[in-house]
Scaffold this active site. Structure first.
Site, short mmCIF file in Angstrom:
data_model
loop_
_atom_site.label_atom_id
_atom_site.label_comp_id
_atom_site.label_asym_id
_atom_site.label_seq_id
_atom_site.Cartn_x
_atom_site.Cartn_y
_atom_site.Cartn_z
N PRO A 188 0.82 -1.22 0.00
CA PRO A 188 0.00 0.00 0.00
C PRO A 188 0.85 1.25 0.00
O PRO A 188 1.68 1.46 0.89
CB PRO A 188 -0.83 -0.13 1.28
CG PRO A 188 -0.06 -1.06 2.15
CD PRO A 188 0.63 -2.00 1.24
N GLU A 189 0.65 2.08 -1.02
CA GLU A 189 1.30 3.39 -1.09
C GLU A 189 0.20 4.44 -1.11
O GLU A 189 -0.95 4.14 -0.78
CB GLU A 189 2.22 3.43 -2.31
CG GLU A 189 3.29 2.34 -2.26
CD GLU A 189 4.21 2.33 -3.46
OE1 GLU A 189 4.35 3.39 -4.12
OE2 GLU A 189 4.80 1.28 -3.75
N LYS A 233 1.41 8.14 3.87
CA LYS A 233 0.91 6.79 4.09
C LYS A 233 0.26 6.62 5.46
O LYS A 233 -0.12 5.51 5.84
CB LYS A 233 2.06 5.78 3.96
CG LYS A 233 2.74 5.78 2.60
CD LYS A 233 3.88 4.78 2.56
CE LYS A 233 4.64 4.84 1.25
NZ LYS A 233 5.76 3.86 1.22
N ARG A 281 1.25 -9.86 6.97
CA ARG A 281 2.68 -9.87 7.29
C ARG A 281 3.03 -9.05 8.53
O ARG A 281 4.17 -8.99 8.94
CB ARG A 281 3.49 -9.38 6.08
CG ARG A 281 3.30 -10.24 4.84
CD ARG A 281 4.25 -9.87 3.74
NE ARG A 281 5.64 -10.10 4.12
CZ ARG A 281 6.68 -9.87 3.32
NH1 ARG A 281 6.48 -9.38 2.11
NH2 ARG A 281 7.91 -10.10 3.73
N ASN A 305 7.66 2.27 -3.61
CA ASN A 305 8.53 1.68 -4.61
C ASN A 305 7.91 1.69 -6.02
O ASN A 305 8.52 2.17 -6.97
CB ASN A 305 8.89 0.24 -4.21
CG ASN A 305 10.10 -0.26 -4.96
OD1 ASN A 305 11.03 0.49 -5.23
ND2 ASN A 305 10.10 -1.54 -5.29
#
Length: 473
Positions: free
Chosen positions: A2-3, A60, A126, A187
């Site tokens: 997620p960006e 974010k 995660r 990224n």
């Protein structure tokens, strides 16, 4: 991962379904102290019964403003996401779980039930996301020292160029990933921005032209605003975007987009970077080191290459009697200097006058010897002088064939030999400590160069004499 577009999708989701409603009940994964930062045991008590008034985002970071403090703040990390029961779910690329139709979803860390029956869940497979409680979310955001929000706070052209000038030694990819520069760019967004701006990810900011800097700002706006416009639905991104091809690396093979551009992958700023070298060129001298950490693979390859070079030097040294001797090596220069000084001494013995200067000045034998002496940091006072043999007052009544210190010829020659030995040892020691030959070139380069030349000679084809008059070769 997620960006900014994905976090903005989550903010709009919460704004539509939770804002204005009262939290009637909730389920908290109290055992997960990693996701709930110092609030897993108290989160339910602090939030239950509150009404959410608005949803906000900076970069974010996402927070829900309640009717009273404290307020929950969320960072989605790598796999964090919000889901509303009965609503279509956002799908991250290559994420384990969280997309099945069951309710509550797998890896649910927080489940909210509102007073009108709406149910929301936060999942994080995660567990890199964070949930915090803050009495003043805006102060918390200010203390985080985030840069401009890439969607809502993009500076005008003049301010943007001024900011780039302050960071001209940064690598382009590392600059975009720096949240203190522009908050929300991650990224894949950074790679997309550089691809559309036709800038190589390793380009130094200082090497960019003014038009390239303007194009970089425009690409930030186009990519971020374009992704947010379609609510972070990647199926609606233009087919020309790099996004659709960057995930093909895991499948192996050559990656080519619809325009026929080959997509390559390199580690820049500690992250895997996708780019098209045909249109994202790296001009000579514009490459910079990544600000991020070097990957383990890069570090291992560098150590392996250095060890191989050292082994080549050591092997060549053993074959050459323990030292890599070339035409310009300290040993070679010392030998030439010895022969020239011996010739000067012989000329003196034959009665030829040798011009010298006061003790401590140089006796210039030749340009090469002078340069080597200066490189080694030695003066002729350490080497001994070649003089006429006159006494200090100049009142000697008979000529005596003596050296500079009034010694006999044999004693002077012995001293010269000792001095030459000392000079050679000092020169060799100094050159070895600096890793250079006497001419300033790298010893390792000279050794590896000779090894390469030797291999080239071995690979050269043999030439046979086919002239019948001279017979067979």
């Amino acid at each position: 991962m997620p960006e900014l577009p994905e976090v903005e999708h989550a903010r709009r989701l919460l704004q539509r379904h939770l804002v204005g409603k009262l939290v009637r009940s909730m389920t908290v994964d109290v055992a997960d102290d990693k996701v709930f930062e110092e609030c897993s045991k108290t989160f339910e008590k602090m939030i239950l019964g509150k009404r959410f008034m608005s949803a906000h985002r900076k970069g974010k970071l996402l927070w829900l403003e309640a009717d009273r403090a404290p307020h929950p703040i969320f960072h989605l990390g790598m796999t964090g996401a919000f889901f509303i029961r009965g609503e279509e779910r956002i799908r991250y690329v290559d994420t384990r779980g969280g997309h099945e139709s069951s309710w509550p979803p797998r890896f649910t860390k927080l489940r909210l039930q509102m007073d009108d029956g709406t149910e929301a869940a936060y999942t994080d497979p995660r567990r890199f996301g964070r949930i915090r409680l803050s009495d003043d979310p805006r102060k918390f955001i200010a203390d985080s020292k985030l840069g401009f929000d890439a969607l809502n706070e993009l500076p005008d052209e003049a301010a943007f160029l001024e900011e780039l000038e302050k960071r001209k030694r940064s690598v382009s990819k590392a600059l975009l990933l720096d949240q203190s520069f522009g908050a929300g760019i991650g990224n894949w967004v950074a790679d997309e921005i550089l691809f559309q701006a036709r800038i190589h990810p390793q380009r130094l900011v200082g090497s960019l032209s003014e038009s390239e800097k303007r194009q970089l700002r425009l690409s930030i706006h186009n990519v971020v605003a374009g992704a947010v416009k379609v609510d972070a639905d990647s199926n609606k991104y233009p087919r020309s975007w790099l996004f659709h091809y960057r995930w093909s690396k895991a499948k192996g093979g050559r990656v080519v987009n619809e325009e026929g551009l080959e997509i390559r992958f390199e580690t820049v700023a500690g992250r895997t970077s996708a780019f098209a070298p045909k249109v994202q060129k790296l001009p000579f001298g514009s490459q910079g080191d990544s600000d991020g950490p070097v990957s383990k693979k890069e570090s291992a390859n560098k150590k392996k290459k250095n060890k191989k070079n050292i082994d080549v030097v050591e092997k060549a040294g053993e074959e050459g009697g323990g030292e890599a001797v070339s035409g310009n090596s300290p040993v070679g220069n010392m030998r030439r200097r010895s022969r020239r000084l011996a010739a000067l001494q012989q000329d003196e013995d034959e009665g030829e006058e040798v011009k010298g200067g006061p003790r401590g000045n140089e006796v210039k034998v030749c340009d090469e010897d002078e340069e080597s002496t200066q490189e080694a940091g030695l003066a002729d006072s350490d080497m001994g002088e070649v003089g006429t043999g006159e006494s200090e007052e100049g009142n000697a009544k008979e000529e005596v064939d003596v050296g500079p210190s009034g010694k006999s010829e044999e004693e002077s020659e012995d001293d010269d030999d000792e001095n030459l030995t000392m000079i050679g040892a000092l020169a060799v020691q100094r050159m070895e400590s600096r890793g250079e030959n006497a001419d300033g070139s790298s010893r390792r380069q000279s050794v590896t160069g000779r090894v390469a030349a030797r291999r080239k000679r071995k690979r050269a084809p043999k030439v046979f004499n086919t002239n019948p008059r001279r017979g067979k070769a």
